[in-house]
Design a protein around this motif. Structure first.
Motif, PDB file in Angstrom:
ATOM      1  N   THR A 311      42.042  40.225  42.908  1.00  0.00           N
ATOM      2  CA  THR A 311      41.274  41.182  41.641  1.00  0.00           C
ATOM      3  C   THR A 311      40.434  42.092  42.889  1.00  0.00           C
ATOM      4  O   THR A 311      40.510  43.224  42.581  1.00  0.00           O
ATOM      5  N   ASN A 312      40.139  41.603  43.758  1.00  0.00           N
ATOM      6  CA  ASN A 312      39.197  42.382  44.523  1.00  0.00           C
ATOM      7  C   ASN A 312      39.935  43.227  45.825  1.00  0.00           C
ATOM      8  O   ASN A 312      39.394  43.896  46.543  1.00  0.00           O
ATOM      9  N   VAL A 313      41.476  43.102  45.758  1.00  0.00           N
ATOM     10  CA  VAL A 313      42.146  43.726  47.079  1.00  0.00           C
ATOM     11  C   VAL A 313      43.186  44.681  46.222  1.00  0.00           C
ATOM     12  O   VAL A 313      43.004  45.801  46.054  1.00  0.00           O
ATOM     13  N   CYS A 314      44.354  43.940  45.794  1.00  0.00           N
ATOM     14  CA  CYS A 314      45.350  44.773  45.261  1.00  0.00           C
ATOM     15  C   CYS A 314      45.407  45.336  43.832  1.00  0.00           C
ATOM     16  O   CYS A 314      45.702  46.195  43.656  1.00  0.00           O
ATOM     17  N   VAL A 315      44.648  44.350  42.985  1.00  0.00           N
ATOM     18  CA  VAL A 315      44.364  44.970  41.714  1.00  0.00           C
ATOM     19  C   VAL A 315      43.303  46.008  41.639  1.00  0.00           C
ATOM     20  O   VAL A 315      43.374  47.108  41.040  1.00  0.00           O
ATOM     21  N   PHE A 316      42.212  45.748  42.407  1.00  0.00           N
ATOM     22  CA  PHE A 316      41.259  46.982  42.486  1.00  0.00           C
ATOM     23  C   PHE A 316      41.956  48.065  42.863  1.00  0.00           C
ATOM     24  O   PHE A 316      41.572  49.243  42.334  1.00  0.00           O
ATOM     25  N   ALA A 317      42.634  48.241  44.002  1.00  0.00           N
ATOM     26  CA  ALA A 317      43.270  49.328  44.597  1.00  0.00           C
ATOM     27  C   ALA A 317      44.078  50.257  43.905  1.00  0.00           C
ATOM     28  O   ALA A 317      44.246  51.222  43.673  1.00  0.00           O
ATOM     29  N   THR A 318      44.853  49.171  42.911  1.00  0.00           N
ATOM     30  CA  THR A 318      45.972  49.894  42.068  1.00  0.00           C
ATOM     31  C   THR A 318      45.037  50.468  40.812  1.00  0.00           C
ATOM     32  O   THR A 318      45.406  51.530  40.341  1.00  0.00           O
TER      33      THR A 318
END
Length: 385
Positions: A311-318
């Motif tokens: 959630t805090n890495v790739c999901v957030f960036a996407t």
């Protein structure tokens, strides 16, 4: 630009500076210019004969061979540059022709790139105007922007995110064996609390994917070969050292997108089906290093239900990259996971806080930086499609 007037004059040119100026004047007629230049370079008469030493002849022959290769490279890079073998017995003539080939290739490549950038900027402007009009209509209560409404889980009032078969996609981020399975390259190092958090999110993603497939939404998956600071492009080429053994967990799981390493592949329960979008990325966000935007646009998508890990890495960036491209985003928050509950919560708040703050961007549904919903709310809405 680039019409016929320069064509008869080109044959009389041999000075590289003049030719470069005519190349600039050719503008978008680069295709014809490249063909004309190729024929000119191939058939132009050599300069007057001059006695040369064996050393000069050897050097000239080597340079001529290099010039031929350079011309081919210029065609490949620029797409429209000189395509003929450069023939000359003179070092000076070969040098001049080599510069012409490279110059023309560079010039035409730059013209194409800048034209492409202008087209994209104009398309982005059109999208921003269209989505602004929808936001205004939502604020005025004159549209619901969807065949069904997903009840949002955060924000004041009765916030909703519209979904339709025609314009909504489910985008799942990095649900891969290496990241989620106990035998995965990263998963084997997780403690019990991390595995518990990710297993909970995985079960919710499975529910969400089943509902979206049943409703006929566009389905898109990202797979990441960005492993922390390492870019593991080798994992796309097949089994690599350290690949996890899945045993019975992989029984019957389809694999439709190349013989990639088993650890790099999506979890067996979440494998992509034929016709679904799969992109392979090396950035944290799924848009920056892939053609995901083009694939979604080609399917008419302008809204995204987002889920996956972390959630805090790739999901957030996407989510941020999607909004930058004027896709409306709804994060299905219980179908996303992080290593720690507070990391997940902080990321969700950072994504939804600006969107749901009273009196600010409330009408820009899903554009700043995303609405939030639960799997149950999405299932309920998709049942109405």
């Amino acid at each position: 630009g680039g019409g016929e007037p320069w064509r008869p004059r080109l044959a009389a040119l041999w000075d590289a500076d003049q030719l470069a100026r005519y190349a600039a004047a050719a503008g978008y007629g680069g295709g014809a210019f490249g063909a004309e230049l190729a024929s000119l370079v191939a058939v132009a008469p050599p300069p007057p004969y001059k006695e040369t030493s064996p050393r000069e002849k050897e050097t000239a022959a080597a340079l001529a061979a290099a010039a031929s290769a350079a011309a081919a490279a210029a065609v490949s890079i620029g797409g429209l540059a000189a395509a003929a073998t450069l023939r000359s017995s003179s070092l000076a003539a070969s040098s001049r022709q080599l510069l012409v080939a490279f110059g023309a290739g560079w010039l035409l490549r730059e013209l194409w790139a800048r034209t492409d950038a202008v087209r994209e900027a104009r398309a982005m402007k059109r999208r921003s105007v269209a989505e602004a009009a929808i936001s205004a209509a939502l604020a005025a209560g004159t549209t619901l922007d969807g065949e069904a409404q997903v009840r949002c889980s955060r924000g004041v009032g009765h916030r909703a995110f519209g979904v339709s078969r025609a314009d909504t996609a489910l985008l799942l981020i990095d649900m891969q064996v290496d990241f989620l399975h106990r035998a995965g390259r990263l998963g084997r190092h997780y403690d019990a609390s991390r595995h518990a958090a990710l297993a909970k999110a995985t079960a919710q993603v499975e529910r969400l994917l089943a509902a979206a497939r049943k409703a006929g939404l566009t389905i898109a998956h990202s797979r990441s070969h960005r492993y922390g600071a390492d870019v593991r492009a080798d994992l796309l080429r097949g089994p690599q050292p350290g690949a996890p053994a899945l045993g019975d967990d992989a029984d019957g799981a389809p694999q439709h997108f190349g013989a990639v390493d088993v650890g790099y592949e999506l979890l067996p329960s979440l494998r992509a089906l034929p016709g679904e979008v799969v992109v392979d990325k090396w950035t944290f966000g799924a848009f920056a290093s892939t053609d995901l935007e083009a694939q979604l646009r080609a399917r008419g998508v302008r809204k995204v239900l987002l889920a996956g890990i972390l959630t805090n890495v790739c999901v957030f960036a996407t989510a941020v990259q999607a909004c930058d491209r004027f896709f409306r985003v709804c994060l299905v928050e219980d179908a996303a996971g992080a290593f720690k509950p507070d990391w997940h919560e902080k990321a969700v708040e950072l994504l939804s806080g600006p969107q749901t703050a009273p009196g600010h961007a409330a009408a820009a549904v899903g554009l700043y930086f995303g609405e939030t919903a639960t799997v149950a709310a999405v299932e309920e809405a998709l049942e109405r499609l």
